[in-house]
Design a protein around this motif. Structure first.
Motif, PDB file in Angstrom:
ATOM      1  N   ILE A  30       9.960   6.112 -11.568  1.00 56.50           N
ATOM      2  CA  ILE A  30       8.923   4.707 -11.447  1.00 56.50           C
ATOM      3  C   ILE A  30       9.407   3.973 -10.342  1.00 56.50           C
ATOM      4  CG2 ILE A  30       8.565   2.564 -12.635  1.00 56.50           C
ATOM      5  CD1 ILE A  30       8.746   4.383 -15.305  1.00 56.50           C
ATOM      6  N   PHE A  31      10.685   3.561 -10.207  1.00 58.02           N
ATOM      7  CA  PHE A  31      11.109   2.951  -9.078  1.00 58.02           C
ATOM      8  C   PHE A  31      10.708   3.513  -7.698  1.00 58.02           C
ATOM      9  CE2 PHE A  31      13.965   0.677 -12.258  1.00 58.02           C
ATOM     10  CZ  PHE A  31      13.715  -0.821 -11.712  1.00 58.02           C
ATOM     11  N   SER A  32      10.816   4.739  -7.660  1.00 58.09           N
ATOM     12  CA  SER A  32      10.442   5.255  -6.113  1.00 58.09           C
ATOM     13  C   SER A  32       8.923   5.198  -6.068  1.00 58.09           C
ATOM     14  CB  SER A  32      10.983   6.821  -6.182  1.00 58.09           C
ATOM     15  OG  SER A  32      10.288   7.513  -5.357  1.00 58.09           O
ATOM     16  N   SER A  33       8.179   5.480  -7.254  1.00 57.48           N
ATOM     17  CA  SER A  33       6.716   5.243  -7.020  1.00 57.48           C
ATOM     18  C   SER A  33       6.389   3.615  -6.618  1.00 57.48           C
ATOM     19  CB  SER A  33       6.319   5.700  -8.373  1.00 57.48           C
ATOM     20  OG  SER A  33       6.335   6.990  -8.654  1.00 57.48           O
ATOM     21  N   LEU A  34       7.104   2.805  -7.335  1.00 57.31           N
ATOM     22  CA  LEU A  34       6.563   1.561  -6.949  1.00 57.31           C
ATOM     23  C   LEU A  34       6.962   1.043  -5.497  1.00 57.31           C
ATOM     24  CD1 LEU A  34       7.794  -0.287 -10.356  1.00 57.31           C
ATOM     25  CD2 LEU A  34       5.228   0.116  -9.744  1.00 57.31           C
ATOM     26  N   GLY A  35       8.143   1.834  -5.027  1.00 58.02           N
ATOM     27  CA  GLY A  35       8.404   1.418  -3.660  1.00 58.02           C
ATOM     28  C   GLY A  35       7.407   2.176  -2.651  1.00 58.02           C
ATOM     29  N   SER A  36       7.035   3.098  -3.140  1.00 54.95           N
ATOM     30  CA  SER A  36       6.047   3.917  -2.336  1.00 54.95           C
ATOM     31  C   SER A  36       4.569   2.792  -2.169  1.00 54.95           C
ATOM     32  CB  SER A  36       5.368   5.154  -2.920  1.00 54.95           C
ATOM     33  OG  SER A  36       6.650   6.039  -2.691  1.00 54.95           O
ATOM     34  N   LEU A  37       3.988   2.572  -3.530  1.00 58.82           N
ATOM     35  CA  LEU A  37       3.272   1.476  -3.569  1.00 58.82           C
ATOM     36  C   LEU A  37       3.239   0.288  -2.755  1.00 58.82           C
ATOM     37  CD1 LEU A  37       0.330   0.656  -5.297  1.00 58.82           C
ATOM     38  CD2 LEU A  37       1.936  -0.167  -6.815  1.00 58.82           C
ATOM     39  N   ASN A  38       4.410  -0.147  -2.680  1.00 65.74           N
ATOM     40  CA  ASN A  38       4.535  -1.448  -1.843  1.00 65.74           C
ATOM     41  C   ASN A  38       4.351  -1.235  -0.371  1.00 65.74           C
ATOM     42  OD1 ASN A  38       5.324  -3.104  -3.905  1.00 65.74           O
ATOM     43  ND2 ASN A  38       7.386  -2.544  -3.824  1.00 65.74           N
ATOM     44  N   TYR A  40       1.974  -0.047   1.131  1.00 68.07           N
ATOM     45  CA  TYR A  40       0.537  -0.352   1.258  1.00 68.07           C
ATOM     46  C   TYR A  40       0.039  -1.589   1.572  1.00 68.07           C
ATOM     47  CZ  TYR A  40       0.401   4.817   0.528  1.00 68.07           C
ATOM     48  OH  TYR A  40       0.470   6.163   0.891  1.00 68.07           O
ATOM     49  N   ASN A  41       1.141  -2.444   1.398  1.00 67.63           N
ATOM     50  CA  ASN A  41       0.573  -3.925   1.664  1.00 67.63           C
ATOM     51  C   ASN A  41       0.337  -3.981   3.250  1.00 67.63           C
ATOM     52  OD1 ASN A  41       0.943  -4.939  -0.844  1.00 67.63           O
ATOM     53  ND2 ASN A  41       3.290  -5.125  -0.550  1.00 67.63           N
ATOM     54  N   VAL A  42      -0.650  -4.945   3.602  1.00 72.52           N
ATOM     55  CA  VAL A  42      -0.955  -5.023   4.957  1.00 72.52           C
ATOM     56  C   VAL A  42      -0.866  -6.396   5.223  1.00 72.52           C
ATOM     57  CG1 VAL A  42      -2.844  -5.218   6.491  1.00 72.52           C
ATOM     58  CG2 VAL A  42      -2.902  -3.305   4.888  1.00 72.52           C
ATOM     59  N   TYR A  43       0.114  -6.527   6.361  1.00 70.70           N
ATOM     60  CA  TYR A  43       0.288  -7.824   6.788  1.00 70.70           C
ATOM     61  C   TYR A  43      -0.308  -8.447   8.198  1.00 70.70           C
ATOM     62  CZ  TYR A  43       4.334  -6.697   3.593  1.00 70.70           C
ATOM     63  OH  TYR A  43       4.900  -6.315   2.351  1.00 70.70           O
ATOM     64  N   ASP A  44      -0.108  -9.581   8.185  1.00 66.11           N
ATOM     65  CA  ASP A  44      -0.591 -10.254   9.299  1.00 66.11           C
ATOM     66  C   ASP A  44       0.489 -10.557  10.309  1.00 66.11           C
ATOM     67  OD1 ASP A  44       0.782 -12.573   8.465  1.00 66.11           O
ATOM     68  OD2 ASP A  44      -1.305 -13.845   8.120  1.00 66.11           O
ATOM     69  N   SER A  45       0.107 -11.084  11.633  1.00 63.09           N
ATOM     70  CA  SER A  45       1.217 -11.254  12.461  1.00 63.09           C
ATOM     71  C   SER A  45       2.139 -12.120  12.141  1.00 63.09           C
ATOM     72  CB  SER A  45       0.608 -11.819  13.716  1.00 63.09           C
ATOM     73  OG  SER A  45      -0.034 -12.988  13.460  1.00 63.09           O
ATOM     74  N   SER A  46       1.903 -13.016  11.211  1.00 65.01           N
ATOM     75  CA  SER A  46       2.917 -13.948  10.497  1.00 65.01           C
ATOM     76  C   SER A  46       3.886 -13.435   9.651  1.00 65.01           C
ATOM     77  CB  SER A  46       2.325 -15.379  10.077  1.00 65.01           C
ATOM     78  OG  SER A  46       1.673 -15.910  11.199  1.00 65.01           O
ATOM     79  N   GLY A  47       3.478 -12.182   8.903  1.00 67.35           N
ATOM     80  CA  GLY A  47       4.133 -11.557   7.815  1.00 67.35           C
ATOM     81  C   GLY A  47       3.539 -11.812   6.726  1.00 67.35           C
ATOM     82  N   ASN A  48       2.387 -12.422   6.424  1.00 69.61           N
ATOM     83  CA  ASN A  48       1.803 -12.833   5.147  1.00 69.61           C
ATOM     84  C   ASN A  48       0.854 -11.423   4.851  1.00 69.61           C
ATOM     85  OD1 ASN A  48       2.817 -15.486   5.054  1.00 69.61           O
ATOM     86  ND2 ASN A  48       1.347 -15.939   6.617  1.00 69.61           N
ATOM     87  N   ILE A  49       0.950 -11.240   3.536  1.00 69.98           N
ATOM     88  CA  ILE A  49       0.172 -10.184   2.959  1.00 69.98           C
ATOM     89  C   ILE A  49      -1.332 -10.415   3.142  1.00 69.98           C
ATOM     90  CG2 ILE A  49      -0.366  -8.751   0.910  1.00 69.98           C
ATOM     91  CD1 ILE A  49       2.443  -8.899   0.288  1.00 69.98           C
ATOM     92  N   ILE A  50      -2.158  -9.797   3.954  1.00 69.18           N
ATOM     93  CA  ILE A  50      -3.708 -10.060   3.788  1.00 69.18           C
ATOM     94  C   ILE A  50      -4.480  -9.109   2.993  1.00 69.18           C
ATOM     95  CG2 ILE A  50      -3.605 -11.163   6.077  1.00 69.18           C
ATOM     96  CD1 ILE A  50      -4.349  -8.500   7.410  1.00 69.18           C
ATOM     97  N   ILE A  51      -4.071  -8.086   2.678  1.00 68.28           N
ATOM     98  CA  ILE A  51      -4.474  -6.886   1.779  1.00 68.28           C
ATOM     99  C   ILE A  51      -3.492  -6.473   1.045  1.00 68.28           C
ATOM    100  CG2 ILE A  51      -5.784  -4.788   1.355  1.00 68.28           C
ATOM    101  CD1 ILE A  51      -6.961  -5.267   4.299  1.00 68.28           C
ATOM    102  N   SER A  52      -3.267  -6.677  -0.359  1.00 69.96           N
ATOM    103  CA  SER A  52      -2.380  -6.412  -1.207  1.00 69.96           C
ATOM    104  C   SER A  52      -2.466  -4.630  -1.278  1.00 69.96           C
ATOM    105  CB  SER A  52      -2.413  -6.775  -2.536  1.00 69.96           C
ATOM    106  OG  SER A  52      -3.720  -6.225  -3.219  1.00 69.96           O
ATOM    107  N   SER A  53      -1.451  -4.003  -1.638  1.00 71.12           N
ATOM    108  CA  SER A  53      -1.432  -2.740  -1.865  1.00 71.12           C
ATOM    109  C   SER A  53      -2.288  -2.098  -2.965  1.00 71.12           C
ATOM    110  CB  SER A  53       0.052  -2.207  -2.313  1.00 71.12           C
ATOM    111  OG  SER A  53       0.515  -2.919  -3.567  1.00 71.12           O
ATOM    112  N   THR A  54      -2.555  -2.631  -4.063  1.00 65.74           N
ATOM    113  CA  THR A  54      -3.625  -2.258  -5.036  1.00 65.74           C
ATOM    114  C   THR A  54      -4.877  -2.403  -4.602  1.00 65.74           C
ATOM    115  OG1 THR A  54      -3.370  -4.548  -5.979  1.00 65.74           O
ATOM    116  CG2 THR A  54      -2.025  -2.883  -7.149  1.00 65.74           C
ATOM    117  N   ASP A  55      -5.281  -3.708  -3.802  1.00 65.06           N
ATOM    118  CA  ASP A  55      -6.576  -3.627  -3.203  1.00 65.06           C
ATOM    119  C   ASP A  55      -6.723  -2.646  -2.136  1.00 65.06           C
ATOM    120  OD1 ASP A  55      -7.058  -5.733  -4.900  1.00 65.06           O
ATOM    121  OD2 ASP A  55      -6.548  -7.356  -3.633  1.00 65.06           O
ATOM    122  N   ASN A  56      -5.831  -2.493  -1.436  1.00 66.72           N
ATOM    123  CA  ASN A  56      -6.118  -1.459  -0.459  1.00 66.72           C
ATOM    124  C   ASN A  56      -6.016  -0.077  -1.007  1.00 66.72           C
ATOM    125  OD1 ASN A  56      -5.762  -0.266   2.261  1.00 66.72           O
ATOM    126  ND2 ASN A  56      -3.807  -0.424   2.561  1.00 66.72           N
TER     127      ASN A  56
END
Length: 383
Positions: A30-38, A40-56
């Motif tokens: 479960i922890f390995s799978s959640l780590g893989s899921l994270n 897929y977060n998409v970040y902008d140049s400032s390090g902010n999440i612009i597309i979450s992994s679930t939405d992606n």
């Protein structure tokens, strides 16, 4: 004999310990799978999440993004008609770019029309240094059998599962030998010694029962661990894409054989199982020779240390020996990213096929030696 096997199996691994092992595997998965899921977060140049992994992943799973990698799709990629940062688009752009040594925007109409010819050239380059030119040409010709244009679509669950199995199966290989060390250890509570001294064929029955129990326990552990790990990965990242060719991943674009993610998974599971039974057969041979559990453990630790410390820069050593050791067998990506060439009687044999055949031979020889030595030692004790 069935009752003896049951008793021996219980002696090696109790139900309580098996349940604890299963729970640990579940938590790890479960922890390995959640780590893989994270990832897929998409970040902008400032390090902010612009597309979450679930939405992606939710957007990328939509059937409308499934397409053929034909000239129209390639043209759309070059023209950057879709500039979204969702996974489905970034994967497509990266895949196209990996086939050329220039930027996607610089691709010409000739590049687009020759996409699959260029891929075949890259297959040959990818195989370079592993064999004679004629053998490379033979294996590269398999690349012409690829179903084109490639079917593209979402398959992140299978991609992550097949990739993460490398470390997971390796961990299981390191754990299992220590679980089965007591196979030939003496346990007065089971009264097995009385069995082989009291009956005419008792010693042979005991030896067979213990060996079968050892392989049964190992197979159960491996099967349950793989099932838990696979369901965890696929439940979180998705079951979709099992029938897609693995070449729609940038990692496997230059793999010459035409297989799907499901076939790749089944190959990995089979190779992992063969690695397990080879490791078990060698461990049983160690234990029957050493007789004492502590001495056997030292043998196993030494063997594991040797496998993990062999140099990687010696092609001959790797090609004819190291590739067939259990530790290296589970480096599944080596079969698909930079496959080595084995020419036997003029036929090119896929590395994963040869590994399975060789491991079966090693398993047979080791198990036979274990049976013979066990019977000899038990017979000597009766004198």
């Amino acid at each position: 004999m069935k009752e003896i096997i049951r008793v021996e199996r219980k002696r090696i691994l109790s139900l309580r310990n098996f349940l604890i092992f299963s729970v640990v595997i579940l938590i790890f998965s479960i922890f390995s799978s959640l780590g893989s899921l994270n990832n897929y977060n998409v970040y902008d140049s400032s390090g902010n999440i612009i597309i979450s992994s679930t939405d992606n992943l939710k957007e990328s799973k939509l059937n409308k993004h499934d397409k053929l990698l034909d000239e129209k799709t390639l043209k759309d990629v070059v023209d950057r008609k879709d500039k979204s940062k969702y996974l489905y688009n970034s994967n497509l752009v990266t895949l196209v770019a990996s086939n050329f040594e220039k930027l996607v925007e610089e691709l010409t109409d000739d590049d687009i029309s020759n996409f699959y010819k260029q891929r075949l050239s890259n297959v040959k380059v990818n195989l370079g240094g592993t064999a004679m030119v004629d053998d490379i040409d033979k294996l590269a010709s398999k690349g012409e059998e690829l179903n084109t244009p490639l079917q593209l679509g979402y398959a992140e669950g299978w991609k992550n599962l097949n990739n993460d199995m490398i470390d997971f199966v390796t961990i299981i290989i390191f754990i299992v030998p220590f679980i089965i060390l007591p196979v030939f250890g003496e346990d007065p509570k089971t009264r097995m010694k009385q069995l082989y001294t009291a009956t005419k064929h008792g010693k042979k029955t005991l030896v067979k029962s213990r060996i079968i129990a050892g392989f049964e326990v190992s197979s159960i552990i491996y099967g349950v661990a793989i099932l838990i790990f696979s369901l965890s990965k696929l439940s979180i990242l998705g079951f979709k894409g099992a029938n897609l060719p693995i070449q729609n991943s940038v990692n496997y674009l230059f793999f010459p054989y035409n297989i799907t993610y499901l076939q790749q998974y089944l190959l990995n599971v089979t190779i992992g199982f063969m690695a397990i039974i080879v490791m078990v057969s060698i461990t049983l041979l160690f234990t029957v020779i050493a007789e004492q559990i502590l001495s056997s453990a030292v043998f196993v630790i030494f063997f594991l240390a040797i496998m993990t410390s062999l140099p990687n820069n010696n092609f001959i050593l790797n090609h004819f020996f190291k590739n067939f050791l259990p530790y290296n067998m589970t480096n599944f990506n080596s079969y698909y990213i930079h496959p080595e060439i084995y020419n036997i009687s003029g036929e090119i044999i896929p590395t994963y096929v040869l590994v399975i055949l060789v491991s079966f031979i090693v398993f047979t020889i080791s198990t036979t030696c274990t049976v013979v030595i066990s019977n000899i030692k038990l017979a000597s004790k009766l004198k």
